[in-house]
Design an enzyme around this catalytic site. Structure first.
Site, PDB file in Angstrom:
ATOM      1  N   ILE A 112     -10.539  -8.928   2.055  1.00 55.13           N
ATOM      2  CA  ILE A 112     -11.846  -8.391   1.618  1.00 55.13           C
ATOM      3  C   ILE A 112     -11.714  -7.817   0.216  1.00 55.13           C
ATOM      4  O   ILE A 112     -10.859  -6.957  -0.013  1.00 55.13           O
ATOM      5  CB  ILE A 112     -12.332  -7.248   2.550  1.00 55.13           C
ATOM      6  CG1 ILE A 112     -12.189  -7.625   4.014  1.00 55.13           C
ATOM      7  CG2 ILE A 112     -13.758  -6.855   2.226  1.00 55.13           C
ATOM      8  CD1 ILE A 112     -12.406  -6.452   4.959  1.00 55.13           C
ATOM      9  N   LYS A 155       0.827  -1.232   0.000  1.00 53.89           N
ATOM     10  CA  LYS A 155       0.000   0.000   0.000  1.00 53.89           C
ATOM     11  C   LYS A 155       0.846   1.261   0.000  1.00 53.89           C
ATOM     12  O   LYS A 155       0.445   2.283  -0.536  1.00 53.89           O
ATOM     13  CB  LYS A 155      -0.962   0.018   1.182  1.00 53.89           C
ATOM     14  CG  LYS A 155      -0.292  -0.250   2.524  1.00 53.89           C
ATOM     15  CD  LYS A 155      -0.764  -1.477   3.054  1.00 53.89           C
ATOM     16  CE  LYS A 155       0.038  -2.473   3.688  1.00 53.89           C
ATOM     17  NZ  LYS A 155      -0.615  -3.072   4.825  1.00 53.89           N
ATOM     18  N   LYS A 171      -4.018   3.213   2.746  1.00 54.93           N
ATOM     19  CA  LYS A 171      -5.168   2.482   2.190  1.00 54.93           C
ATOM     20  C   LYS A 171      -6.276   3.444   1.782  1.00 54.93           C
ATOM     21  O   LYS A 171      -6.958   3.241   0.775  1.00 54.93           O
ATOM     22  CB  LYS A 171      -5.673   1.458   3.211  1.00 54.93           C
ATOM     23  CG  LYS A 171      -4.658   0.341   3.470  1.00 54.93           C
ATOM     24  CD  LYS A 171      -5.017  -0.447   4.705  1.00 54.93           C
ATOM     25  CE  LYS A 171      -4.055  -1.595   4.959  1.00 54.93           C
ATOM     26  NZ  LYS A 171      -4.204  -2.195   6.274  1.00 54.93           N
ATOM     27  N   GLU A 200      -4.993  -5.720  -5.215  1.00 59.03           N
ATOM     28  CA  GLU A 200      -6.148  -5.995  -4.352  1.00 59.03           C
ATOM     29  C   GLU A 200      -5.733  -6.163  -2.882  1.00 59.03           C
ATOM     30  O   GLU A 200      -6.447  -5.748  -1.970  1.00 59.03           O
ATOM     31  CB  GLU A 200      -6.863  -7.270  -4.844  1.00 59.03           C
ATOM     32  CG  GLU A 200      -8.087  -7.661  -4.063  1.00 59.03           C
ATOM     33  CD  GLU A 200      -9.193  -6.608  -4.112  1.00 59.03           C
ATOM     34  OE1 GLU A 200      -9.725  -6.359  -5.189  1.00 59.03           O
ATOM     35  OE2 GLU A 200      -9.531  -6.046  -3.041  1.00 59.03           O
TER      36      GLU A 200
HETATM   37  P1  NAP Z   1       7.309  -9.511   6.371  1.00 53.65           P
HETATM   38  O1  NAP Z   1       6.739 -10.641   7.144  1.00 53.65           O
HETATM   39  O2  NAP Z   1       8.223  -8.554   7.062  1.00 53.65           O
HETATM   40  O3  NAP Z   1       8.049 -10.144   5.105  1.00 53.65           O
HETATM   41  C1  NAP Z   1       8.880  -9.386   4.253  1.00 53.65           C
HETATM   42  C2  NAP Z   1       9.651 -10.349   3.341  1.00 53.65           C
HETATM   43  O4  NAP Z   1      10.381  -9.578   2.398  1.00 53.65           O
HETATM   44  C3  NAP Z   1      10.655 -11.227   4.068  1.00 53.65           C
HETATM   45  O5  NAP Z   1      10.652 -12.506   3.504  1.00 53.65           O
HETATM   46  C4  NAP Z   1      12.001 -10.551   3.821  1.00 53.65           C
HETATM   47  O6  NAP Z   1      13.088 -11.447   3.711  1.00 53.65           O
HETATM   48  C5  NAP Z   1      11.770  -9.931   2.454  1.00 53.65           C
HETATM   49  N1  NAP Z   1      12.536  -8.696   2.284  1.00 53.65           N
HETATM   50  C6  NAP Z   1      12.411  -7.553   2.986  1.00 53.65           C
HETATM   51  N2  NAP Z   1      13.264  -6.623   2.511  1.00 53.65           N
HETATM   52  C7  NAP Z   1      13.931  -7.209   1.493  1.00 53.65           C
HETATM   53  C8  NAP Z   1      14.959  -6.769   0.613  1.00 53.65           C
HETATM   54  N3  NAP Z   1      15.469  -5.548   0.662  1.00 53.65           N
HETATM   55  N4  NAP Z   1      15.414  -7.643  -0.328  1.00 53.65           N
HETATM   56  C9  NAP Z   1      14.903  -8.881  -0.398  1.00 53.65           C
HETATM   57  N5  NAP Z   1      13.932  -9.356   0.401  1.00 53.65           N
HETATM   58  C10 NAP Z   1      13.462  -8.523   1.335  1.00 53.65           C
HETATM   59  O7  NAP Z   1       6.145  -8.618   5.732  1.00 53.65           O
HETATM   60  P2  NAP Z   1       4.647  -9.059   5.443  1.00 53.65           P
HETATM   61  O8  NAP Z   1       3.831  -8.906   6.678  1.00 53.65           O
HETATM   62  O9  NAP Z   1       4.635 -10.353   4.714  1.00 53.65           O
HETATM   63  O10 NAP Z   1       4.172  -7.873   4.481  1.00 53.65           O
HETATM   64  C11 NAP Z   1       4.572  -7.814   3.128  1.00 53.65           C
HETATM   65  C12 NAP Z   1       3.760  -6.771   2.391  1.00 53.65           C
HETATM   66  O11 NAP Z   1       2.368  -7.115   2.433  1.00 53.65           O
HETATM   67  C13 NAP Z   1       3.825  -5.357   2.970  1.00 53.65           C
HETATM   68  O12 NAP Z   1       3.717  -4.428   1.908  1.00 53.65           O
HETATM   69  C14 NAP Z   1       2.590  -5.280   3.846  1.00 53.65           C
HETATM   70  O13 NAP Z   1       2.146  -3.962   4.044  1.00 53.65           O
HETATM   71  C15 NAP Z   1       1.613  -6.051   2.994  1.00 53.65           C
HETATM   72  N6  NAP Z   1       0.481  -6.639   3.711  1.00 53.65           N
HETATM   73  C16 NAP Z   1       0.686  -7.343   4.845  1.00 53.65           C
HETATM   74  C17 NAP Z   1      -0.378  -7.956   5.473  1.00 53.65           C
HETATM   75  C18 NAP Z   1      -0.202  -8.757   6.737  1.00 53.65           C
HETATM   76  O14 NAP Z   1      -1.207  -9.182   7.303  1.00 53.65           O
HETATM   77  N7  NAP Z   1       1.010  -8.988   7.199  1.00 53.65           N
HETATM   78  C19 NAP Z   1      -1.661  -7.839   4.926  1.00 53.65           C
HETATM   79  C20 NAP Z   1      -1.841  -7.094   3.750  1.00 53.65           C
HETATM   80  C21 NAP Z   1      -0.756  -6.501   3.138  1.00 53.65           C
HETATM   81  P3  NAP Z   1      13.589 -12.355   4.967  1.00 53.65           P
HETATM   82  O15 NAP Z   1      12.451 -13.295   5.215  1.00 53.65           O
HETATM   83  O16 NAP Z   1      14.807 -13.026   4.488  1.00 53.65           O
HETATM   84  O17 NAP Z   1      13.803 -11.386   6.089  1.00 53.65           O
HETATM   85  N1  HSE Z   2      -0.562  -4.027   9.129  1.00 53.79           N
HETATM   86  C1  HSE Z   2      -1.726  -4.096   8.334  1.00 53.79           C
HETATM   87  C2  HSE Z   2      -2.932  -4.141   9.261  1.00 53.79           C
HETATM   88  C3  HSE Z   2      -1.690  -5.331   7.479  1.00 53.79           C
HETATM   89  O1  HSE Z   2      -2.766  -4.350  10.455  1.00 53.79           O
HETATM   90  O2  HSE Z   2      -4.048  -3.931   8.786  1.00 53.79           O
HETATM   91  C4  HSE Z   2      -2.820  -5.411   6.501  1.00 53.79           C
HETATM   92  O3  HSE Z   2      -2.710  -4.443   5.507  1.00 53.79           O
END
Ligand code: NAP
Ligand code: HSE
Length: 430
Positions: free
Chosen positions: A137, A106, A206, A130
């Protein structure tokens, strides 16, 4: 028709792990829909030696983004690294190299979406997002397709799972802020830097995305007024309950003629509203359309499985297009005809909590300031007299008033020697 559609997965954290798991478990069903297997060819991570919750073959992991960006066999880049940099550069390079992109980012879409969508159109590839708002959702899809004929007048949304989880725990289970935040982090809901959730920045990203689609205009991050939940105290929840309200971090977008307002802040909402019953990690987005009337989208706004649902839906859509020889998916055309209204121009009701000296005439001084600024009081509660400190707590609910006037009133009240502290000001949406 391709025999196999290859994905380059950037990130294998909470969301990336969820995508990898779901892709493996649902491989046969997805292949049936696409007409060919949809498979992950390479996965970009920071640390290949890290223990993972999903099972991946180690040879798929790489720390070199060029293993994805320069691979001509990779059709779709799924970016779930998060943050602005280097994700923005990787998305831009993927598009420029003719790859379709699916992202949950986002921050990148809110800050650079307009530019990246134009770039994608230029290169005749899809950029789908999305998962960037509302987790599992469907929100972007309905705004891009199903609601397109509507003139949308307002969005009222709970779109941050972490803060809604924290607020629910504080309100219903009397759990303190730090414990609730730690739980949200352990469950994978929070951003890498949870300040983004807590300070309302994630919700602001968002809201930019949703409001732009809803109003079909460019919305800038700088247009959004945002305030987080860290000033809320247990007593605010108790007073809210006493007054018949629930406290939520609300993202609000309203259209007025050719202007719009976009804001994120803690809000008192009446207990009997559907939004007031949205608890835990659940999100809800209420949209007012001229044809549909009021509609409400509700579901899990964060977490590995719900978010992977949104990402996979986008990836399947792109893969189907690839196999049918269709390169582009139509985007909403965003004009630049509407202007943002600053927070100082909004009119709303307020909840004001302050600590004052417990002596005669104090309330008169406060009400005089409010009266002179045309702020009308709807109720006053005086509580919690501290006899030793000779102070009392006053809670004032106002009728609708101008934000500018309210801010002036606060700065004048802060100068009164009988006012010890203005503890909180919360906007009210009836
Ligand atoms: P996360 O758990 O911190 O995972 C980030 C991943 O990216 C890790 O695997 C990390 O590698 C890798 N990474 C980070 N920086 C990097 C770099 N410079 N080069 C290569 N790899 C890199 O984050 P997440 O919660 O999955 O969120 C990911 C995205 O989805 C974000 O944009 C977040 O806003 C969005 N999002 C998250 C959720 C949620 O519920 N968490 C929901 C909707 C959207 P390592 O594993 O090796 O550290
Ligand atoms: N950190 C975000 C939240 C993840 O708590 O809603 C989903 O975009």
């Amino acid at each position: 028709m391709k025999e196999r559609i290859e994905i380059g997965l950037m990130g294998l954290g909470v969301v990336g792990g969820g995508v990898e798991n779901a892709l493996r478990e649902k491989a046969a069903d997805i292949a049936k829909q696409v007409g060919a297997p949809l498979a992950v060819k390479r996965i970009l991570v920071r640390d290949p030696s890290k223990k993972r919750t999903c099972q991946v073959q180690p040879h798929l992991l790489t720390t070199d983004p060029q293993h994805i960006l320069s691979d001509p066999e990779i059709d779709i880049v799924v970016e779930v690294i998060g943050g602005e940099s280097p994700a923005y550069d990787y998305i831009k390079e993927s598009i420029s190299r003719g790859k379709h992109v699916v992202t949950a980012n986002k921050e990148v879409i809110a800050k650079h979406g307009f530019e990246l969508l134009n770039l994608a159109a230029q290169h005749q590839v899809a950029l789908l997002y999305e998962a960037s708002a509302g987790g599992g959702i469907p929100l972007i899809g309905p705004l891009r397709h199903d609601l397109l004929a509507n003139k949308i007048s307002a969005i009222h949304a709970i779109i941050n799972g972490t803060t809604n989880y924290i607020l629910t725990k504080m309100a219903l289970e009397d759990i303190d802020f730090t414990t609730a935040l730690r739980e949200a982090q352990e469950l994978g809901y929070a951003e890498a830097d949870p300040a983004s959730d807590v300070e309302g920045i994630d919700a602001a990203y968002k809201l930019v995305i949703l409001a732009a689609l809803a109003f079909q205009t460019q919305v800038l991050l700088g247009d959004v007024y945002h305030e987080g939940i860290s000033r809320l105290a247990a007593r605010d929840f108790r007073y809210a309950k006493e007054l018949g309200y629930t406290v939520k971090l609300l993202a609000i977008a309203k259209r007025e003629d050719n202007t719009f307002q976009v804001r994120v802040h803690p809000t008192f909402i009446p207990d009997d509203l559907l939004l007031a019953k949205v608890n835990g990690v659940f999100n809800a987005v209420q949209i007012d359309g001229d044809l549909t009337g009021r509609i409400l989208f509700y579901g899990q706004g964060a977490g590995a499985a719900p978010t992977s649902s949104a990402i996979l839906a986008d990836a399947i859509r792109v893969a189907q297009n690839i196999n049918q020889g269709l390169s582009q998916i139509p985007q909403v055309r965003l004009g630049q005809t509407m202007t943002a209204r600053p927070i100082s121009e909004i009119e709303t009701r307020y909840y004001l909590r302050m600590t004052v000296a417990d002596r005669p005439g104090v309330l008169a001084q406060i009400t005089r300031i409010l009266g002179e600024l045309l702020i009308s009081i709807s109720s006053v509660i005086q509580k919690g007299v501290d006899e030793r400190a000779q102070s009392a707590e006053i809670v004032i609910m106002t009728h609708p008033a101008q934000e500018r006037a309210m801010q002036q009133a606060i700065s004048q009240m802060e100068k009164l020697d009988v006012v010890k502290e203005i503890s909180n000001l919360v906007r009210v949406e009836d």
